[in-house]
Design a protein around this motif. Structure first.
Motif, PDB file in Angstrom:
ATOM      1  N   LYS A  95       0.847  -1.188   0.000  1.00  0.00           N
ATOM      2  CA  LYS A  95       0.000   0.000   0.000  1.00  0.00           C
ATOM      3  C   LYS A  95       0.886   1.243   0.000  1.00  0.00           C
ATOM      4  N   ILE A  96       0.579   2.178  -0.881  1.00  0.00           N
ATOM      5  CA  ILE A  96       1.393   3.388  -1.012  1.00  0.00           C
ATOM      6  C   ILE A  96       0.504   4.610  -0.787  1.00  0.00           C
ATOM      7  N   LYS A  97       0.911   5.467   0.137  1.00  0.00           N
ATOM      8  CA  LYS A  97       0.202   6.707   0.420  1.00  0.00           C
ATOM      9  C   LYS A  97       1.111   7.882   0.071  1.00  0.00           C
ATOM     10  N   ILE A  98       0.578   8.827  -0.695  1.00  0.00           N
ATOM     11  CA  ILE A  98       1.345   9.997  -1.135  1.00  0.00           C
ATOM     12  C   ILE A  98       0.717  11.250  -0.528  1.00  0.00           C
ATOM     13  N   ASP A  99       1.550  12.076   0.090  1.00  0.00           N
ATOM     14  CA  ASP A  99       1.086  13.322   0.698  1.00  0.00           C
ATOM     15  C   ASP A  99       1.987  14.471   0.234  1.00  0.00           C
ATOM     16  N   PRO A 100       1.417  15.507  -0.432  1.00  0.00           N
ATOM     17  CA  PRO A 100       0.022  15.609  -0.871  1.00  0.00           C
ATOM     18  C   PRO A 100      -0.247  14.673  -2.049  1.00  0.00           C
ATOM     19  N   PRO A 101      -1.501  14.466  -2.446  1.00  0.00           N
ATOM     20  CA  PRO A 101      -1.791  13.582  -3.575  1.00  0.00           C
ATOM     21  C   PRO A 101      -1.044  14.008  -4.835  1.00  0.00           C
ATOM     22  N   LEU A 102      -0.602  13.011  -5.598  1.00  0.00           N
ATOM     23  CA  LEU A 102       0.162  13.294  -6.811  1.00  0.00           C
ATOM     24  C   LEU A 102      -0.663  14.094  -7.810  1.00  0.00           C
ATOM     25  N   THR A 103      -0.052  15.123  -8.358  1.00  0.00           N
ATOM     26  CA  THR A 103      -0.661  15.904  -9.429  1.00  0.00           C
ATOM     27  C   THR A 103       0.356  16.075 -10.539  1.00  0.00           C
ATOM     28  N   SER A 104      -0.135  16.105 -11.772  1.00  0.00           N
ATOM     29  CA  SER A 104       0.755  16.155 -12.928  1.00  0.00           C
ATOM     30  C   SER A 104       0.097  16.964 -14.031  1.00  0.00           C
ATOM     31  N   THR A 105       0.914  17.519 -14.904  1.00  0.00           N
ATOM     32  CA  THR A 105       0.378  18.224 -16.067  1.00  0.00           C
ATOM     33  C   THR A 105      -0.264  17.255 -17.052  1.00  0.00           C
ATOM     34  N   LEU A 106      -0.008  15.959 -16.888  1.00  0.00           N
ATOM     35  CA  LEU A 106      -0.607  14.948 -17.755  1.00  0.00           C
ATOM     36  C   LEU A 106      -1.994  14.540 -17.276  1.00  0.00           C
ATOM     37  N   ASP A 107      -2.402  15.006 -16.095  1.00  0.00           N
ATOM     38  CA  ASP A 107      -3.730  14.644 -15.579  1.00  0.00           C
ATOM     39  C   ASP A 107      -4.834  15.102 -16.521  1.00  0.00           C
ATOM     40  N   SER A 108      -4.631  16.266 -17.160  1.00  0.00           N
ATOM     41  CA  SER A 108      -5.658  16.801 -18.059  1.00  0.00           C
ATOM     42  C   SER A 108      -5.826  15.956 -19.313  1.00  0.00           C
ATOM     43  N   THR A 154       4.683   6.999   1.789  1.00  0.00           N
ATOM     44  CA  THR A 154       4.738   6.005   2.860  1.00  0.00           C
ATOM     45  C   THR A 154       4.309   4.664   2.296  1.00  0.00           C
ATOM     46  N   VAL A 155       5.147   3.637   2.495  1.00  0.00           N
ATOM     47  CA  VAL A 155       4.898   2.310   1.936  1.00  0.00           C
ATOM     48  C   VAL A 155       4.663   1.322   3.074  1.00  0.00           C
ATOM     49  N   GLU A 156       3.537   0.641   3.026  1.00  0.00           N
ATOM     50  CA  GLU A 156       3.227  -0.427   3.968  1.00  0.00           C
ATOM     51  C   GLU A 156       3.109  -1.736   3.198  1.00  0.00           C
ATOM     52  N   PHE A 157       3.673  -2.808   3.738  1.00  0.00           N
ATOM     53  CA  PHE A 157       3.645  -4.091   3.026  1.00  0.00           C
ATOM     54  C   PHE A 157       3.894  -5.228   4.010  1.00  0.00           C
ATOM     55  N   GLU A 158       3.714  -6.451   3.521  1.00  0.00           N
ATOM     56  CA  GLU A 158       3.937  -7.654   4.314  1.00  0.00           C
ATOM     57  C   GLU A 158       4.978  -8.527   3.625  1.00  0.00           C
ATOM     58  N   ASP A 159       5.590  -9.425   4.406  1.00  0.00           N
ATOM     59  CA  ASP A 159       6.541 -10.342   3.798  1.00  0.00           C
ATOM     60  C   ASP A 159       5.795 -11.523   3.193  1.00  0.00           C
ATOM     61  N   ALA A 160       6.542 -12.508   2.707  1.00  0.00           N
ATOM     62  CA  ALA A 160       5.932 -13.640   2.017  1.00  0.00           C
ATOM     63  C   ALA A 160       5.032 -14.463   2.931  1.00  0.00           C
ATOM     64  N   HIS A 161       5.232 -14.378   4.260  1.00  0.00           N
ATOM     65  CA  HIS A 161       4.427 -15.132   5.226  1.00  0.00           C
ATOM     66  C   HIS A 161       3.272 -14.308   5.783  1.00  0.00           C
ATOM     67  N   GLY A 162       3.061 -13.097   5.226  1.00  0.00           N
ATOM     68  CA  GLY A 162       1.961 -12.270   5.685  1.00  0.00           C
ATOM     69  C   GLY A 162       2.250 -11.476   6.935  1.00  0.00           C
ATOM     70  N   ARG A 163       3.519 -11.408   7.346  1.00  0.00           N
ATOM     71  CA  ARG A 163       3.869 -10.641   8.544  1.00  0.00           C
ATOM     72  C   ARG A 163       4.093  -9.174   8.168  1.00  0.00           C
ATOM     73  N   PRO A 164       3.409  -8.247   8.833  1.00  0.00           N
ATOM     74  CA  PRO A 164       3.582  -6.819   8.513  1.00  0.00           C
ATOM     75  C   PRO A 164       5.029  -6.380   8.745  1.00  0.00           C
ATOM     76  N   GLN A 165       5.530  -5.585   7.825  1.00  0.00           N
ATOM     77  CA  GLN A 165       6.884  -5.051   7.926  1.00  0.00           C
ATOM     78  C   GLN A 165       6.811  -3.586   8.371  1.00  0.00           C
ATOM     79  N   GLU A 166       7.929  -3.096   8.841  1.00  0.00           N
ATOM     80  CA  GLU A 166       7.984  -1.707   9.281  1.00  0.00           C
ATOM     81  C   GLU A 166       7.741  -0.773   8.097  1.00  0.00           C
ATOM     82  N   PRO A 167       6.798   0.165   8.207  1.00  0.00           N
ATOM     83  CA  PRO A 167       6.541   1.085   7.092  1.00  0.00           C
ATOM     84  C   PRO A 167       7.788   1.879   6.722  1.00  0.00           C
ATOM     85  N   LEU A 168       7.933   2.142   5.429  1.00  0.00           N
ATOM     86  CA  LEU A 168       9.069   2.903   4.917  1.00  0.00           C
ATOM     87  C   LEU A 168       8.571   4.245   4.384  1.00  0.00           C
ATOM     88  N   THR A 169       9.343   5.291   4.650  1.00  0.00           N
ATOM     89  CA  THR A 169       8.970   6.643   4.230  1.00  0.00           C
ATOM     90  C   THR A 169      10.038   7.208   3.303  1.00  0.00           C
TER      91      THR A 169
END
Length: 235
Positions: A95-108, A154-169
């Motif tokens: 799961k990836i959370k971006i703050d502020p939300p991504l904006t681009s000139t290509l959005d249009s 901010t990236v949240e993820f689990e390992d191959a066994h489903g164990r939550p890993q420490e979030p990375l920023t």
């Protein structure tokens, strides 16, 4: 009399066999205790090394998901949004959370990256060395549009066994890219582009030559027609 004086004043010649036996037993006990202490210290050190080695193996075997903005290898003025698992094992439920939300000139143009399932739903599984790249923006257009230059991912993820890993920023700072010097490395795409331009130039040159050849033929026909219509003189 001090204890040092008493030790120096001991008459070892007057010791009996029982005295020597008792002294030998005390010395043996002290030597045994010293040996046990060394063995315990060595065992504790070995256990610590084993624990550190196990932790290192576990850390090396964990997934490591990286989020970054990098230069597009084809379009040098463009930026790519990159997600990559640089670890040695599978990452799940990324799961990836971006703050502020991504904006681009290509959005249009109808391609808002922030609204894609990549960011709204996440990634069910990301194998080792798997890399996902999406066109993010064009450098010159973005600077003129005045869009944000810094994001926090901010990236949240689990390992191959489903164990939550420490979030990375990660701090995604685009502003530094406008002040960095870089050298241009030409690749296959540049060679293909140069070949297309050469082909276009050759076609234009061939067309100009054909037009010039037709013009010369027209001039020659006009000269020939003019010569055939002139009256011949009489003697």
């Amino acid at each position: 009399m001090t204890s040092e004086s008493m030790l120096l004043a001991v008459d070892f010649g007057a010791w009996t066999s029982e005295d020597w036996s008792a002294a030998s037993a005390v010395a043996t006990a002290l030597l045994t205790l010293f040996t046990v202490a060394i063995a315990l210290a060595a065992a504790l050190y070995a256990r610590q090394q084993v624990t550190l080695a196990r932790q290192l193996r576990e850390e090396q075997a964990q997934p490591f998901v990286v989020v970054d903005i990098q230069d597009n290898p084809v379009w040098r003025q463009a930026f790519d949004f990159v997600i990559e698992n640089m670890g040695q094992t599978l990452a799940k439920n990324v799961k990836i959370k971006i703050d502020p939300p991504l904006t681009s000139t290509l959005d249009s143009d109808g391609y808002p990256l922030q609204s894609t399932p990549l960011l709204t739903q996440g990634i069910p599984s990301l194998p080792p060395r798997k890399r996902i790249t999406a066109l993010f923006d064009v450098g010159a257009d973005r600077r003129e549009a005045g869009l944000p230059m810094k994001y926090t991912a901010t990236v949240e993820f689990e390992d191959a066994h489903g164990r939550p890993q420490e979030p990375l920023t990660y701090i995604l700072d685009l502003s530094i890219r406008y002040s960095l010097l870089s050298m241009t490395e030409y690749g296959v795409h540049d060679a293909a582009k140069a070949l297309r331009e050469m082909s276009k130039t050759l076609k234009e040159t061939r067309r100009d030559l054909n037009q010039e050849r037709q013009r010369q033929r027209a001039i020659q026909r006009a000269i020939d027609e003019l010569g055939s219509t002139e009256p011949t003189g009489t003697e």
